[in-house]
Scaffold this motif. Structure first.
Motif, short mmCIF file in Angstrom:
data_model
loop_
_atom_site.label_atom_id
_atom_site.label_comp_id
_atom_site.label_asym_id
_atom_site.label_seq_id
_atom_site.Cartn_x
_atom_site.Cartn_y
_atom_site.Cartn_z
N GLU A 137 31.12 44.17 -5.96
CA GLU A 137 31.51 42.92 -5.31
C GLU A 137 31.05 41.71 -6.13
O GLU A 137 31.84 40.79 -6.39
N VAL A 138 29.80 41.69 -6.55
CA VAL A 138 29.32 40.55 -7.33
C VAL A 138 30.00 40.52 -8.71
O VAL A 138 30.29 39.44 -9.25
N THR A 139 30.29 41.69 -9.25
CA THR A 139 31.00 41.75 -10.54
C THR A 139 32.39 41.14 -10.41
O THR A 139 32.84 40.36 -11.28
N LYS A 145 24.19 29.15 -8.94
CA LYS A 145 23.21 30.22 -8.81
C LYS A 145 23.80 31.34 -7.96
O LYS A 145 24.35 31.07 -6.89
N VAL A 146 23.67 32.56 -8.43
CA VAL A 146 24.25 33.72 -7.73
C VAL A 146 23.12 34.69 -7.40
O VAL A 146 22.36 35.11 -8.29
N THR A 196 20.41 39.71 -9.54
CA THR A 196 20.86 40.84 -8.74
C THR A 196 19.72 41.84 -8.56
O THR A 196 18.77 41.87 -9.35
N GLY A 197 19.86 42.62 -7.52
CA GLY A 197 18.85 43.65 -7.29
C GLY A 197 18.12 43.43 -5.98
O GLY A 197 18.47 42.57 -5.16
N GLU A 198 17.09 44.23 -5.76
CA GLU A 198 16.31 44.12 -4.54
C GLU A 198 15.61 42.77 -4.45
O GLU A 198 15.23 42.18 -5.47
#
Length: 438
Positions: A37-39, A29-30, A64-66
């Protein structure tokens, strides 16, 4: 058990995915903010899935995101959070993860200042109360030269006793040189812009020195419970900058914009002063030690990151240094205080016992010293050591506890580095004050 990659901003976050682990779900889980960076992390994990040895088959479930942190905290208790990214955010990430009942394996450093150290103390107390494990990634404990230096230091007939030394001639020295521009696994490392921002990354004196302080404790006081309030005193400390041009910064970050902090600190000459370098002298249980770290922009051709280590015993010094004649690879030497025939016989007898434990190692005369010849089968690239740390951490998680010395050792280590920074800043303030008054 489930692995969680939280805000994986540093390439170290992906290195634990170079192998699979029994009992660990293959779905990672990410949770991260959107951005390069996550890419980069996801690309590295995908690349490992295409490697031949070892074969891995990781899948990623990405959010990803807020609100990514809050979303992560909704995961199942008992999950393992892997942290490698902005050091400024780590104390809060650790604290929230521990409070939610998750284990945490964090890249160094877990604290970059006194406030971070105070937060870390709270997290360790929370981990003990919640019966979860909090551990940092100390890869250098698994590098064969460090392992053998420790083994040799535990042979009194060969090494004698560790000397106390003095501030002018410390008994233990650990120094390392690193580079902003480098390649890992044949690919150029893209540094995030914040990596050069010491307000987020931390100064060098609290970053890489974490490894060096850990090695001092692990080697000189193995499996001993340290008390940072009594056992450690910082004598003096200093920091200084690495100067980087704007074009060099863009080269190593793949064109990233300057962080606000870097932009405000840049001079009219468009040069960045990055306080990535530091050194300090301290005593640990009465033993004088010296630690230093330096960051250059790029290594000269044919070289790379380097490490120097010296332990002074009453009968011999144990020295690890880069050897130009051996392609700048680290080499371990035994340097006797007295090279008489009786000691040489004892040396060979004692070393024979070590050969039984590590078949293939050998002694070779090197002037007045002796080189420890280490077969290639024992030498691992730094990137491969992350899996070994993960395996050790999983043993702690499954056992439900760590050895009694591990948590006090981590507290002692981060007290050492953050106090060294505080001492360096006080010394800089005094120097600035003298300059103004003069």
């Amino acid at each position: 058990m489930q692995l969680i990659a939280l805000d994986p901003g540093h390439f170290h976050a992906s290195l634990v995915q170079q192998q699979m682990y029994p009992g660990i779900d293959s779905i990672i889980k990410v949770f991260a903010p959107e951005g390069p960076e996550v890419t980069q992390y996801l690309h590295r994990v995908a690349a490992y899935n295409n490697q031949d040895n070892p074969i891995v088959h990781w899948e990623t479930d990405v959010y990803t995101g807020e609100g990514y942190l809050q979303k992560m905290l909704e995961s199942a208790p008992g999950s393992i959070v892997v942290l490698a990214g902005s050091n400024r955010l780590k104390p809060a990430y650790i604290r929230h993860s521990i409070q939610t009942g998750m284990h945490v394996l964090a890249d160094k450093p877990m604290a970059i200042d006194a406030a971070g150290f105070d937060s870390l103390k709270v997290s360790f107390a929370g981990a003990a109360a919640g019966k979860v494990q909090l551990f940092d990634i100390m890869t250098e404990r698994y590098a064969i030269h460090n392992v053998l230096q420790k083994e040799l230091s535990l042979m009194p007939v060969l090494f004698g006793t560790l000397q106390q030394g003095s501030q002018g001639e410390p008994a233990v020295i650990k120094k390392s040189v690193h580079h902003f521009k480098k390649a890992v696994a044949g690919k150029a490392v893209v540094r995030p812009g914040w990596y050069m921002d010491v307000k987020q990354q931390g100064e060098g004196i609290v970053d890489v020195t974490t490894h060096l302080a850990d090695l001092v404790q692990w080697t000189c006081f193995p499996e001993q419970v340290l008390d940072y309030k009594k056992d450690i005193h910082i004598d003096r400390a200093a920091t200084w900058p690495t100067v980087m041009s704007l074009s060099q910064y863009h080269d190593v970050t793949n064109g990233a914009a300057l962080t606000p902090s870097l932009a405000s600190a840049m001079g009219k000459d468009n040069l960045l002063k990055i306080y990535a370098n530091g050194s300090f002298d301290y005593t640990i249980r009465g033993v004088h030690a010296h630690i230093a770290v330096q960051w250059d922009y790029e290594a000269p051709a044919g070289t790379g990151d380097s490490h120097y280590s010296r332990m002074q015993g009453s009968k011999a010094a144990l020295v690890i240094k880069q050897d130009k004649q051996q392609n700048y690879l680290p080499v371990l030497y035994i340097s006797p205080v007295s090279a008489d025939a009786a000691y040489q016989e004892q040396l060979k007898t004692q070393f024979h016992a070590l050969e039984q434990k590590y078949p293939g190692i050998a002694l070779k005369a090197a002037g007045k010293d002796w080189e420890v010849v280490i077969p290639e089968q024992y030498i691992r690239k730094h990137e491969s050591l992350f899996g070994m740390v993960m395996q050790q951490f999983l043993e702690y998680v499954r056992a439900g506890h760590m050895p009694a010395w591990e948590v006090p050792g981590m507290l002692a280590k981060y007290y050492t580095t953050t106090q060294a920074l505080a001492v360096a800043k006080r010394m800089e303030c005094r120097i600035d004050s003298r300059r103004r008054s003069g």
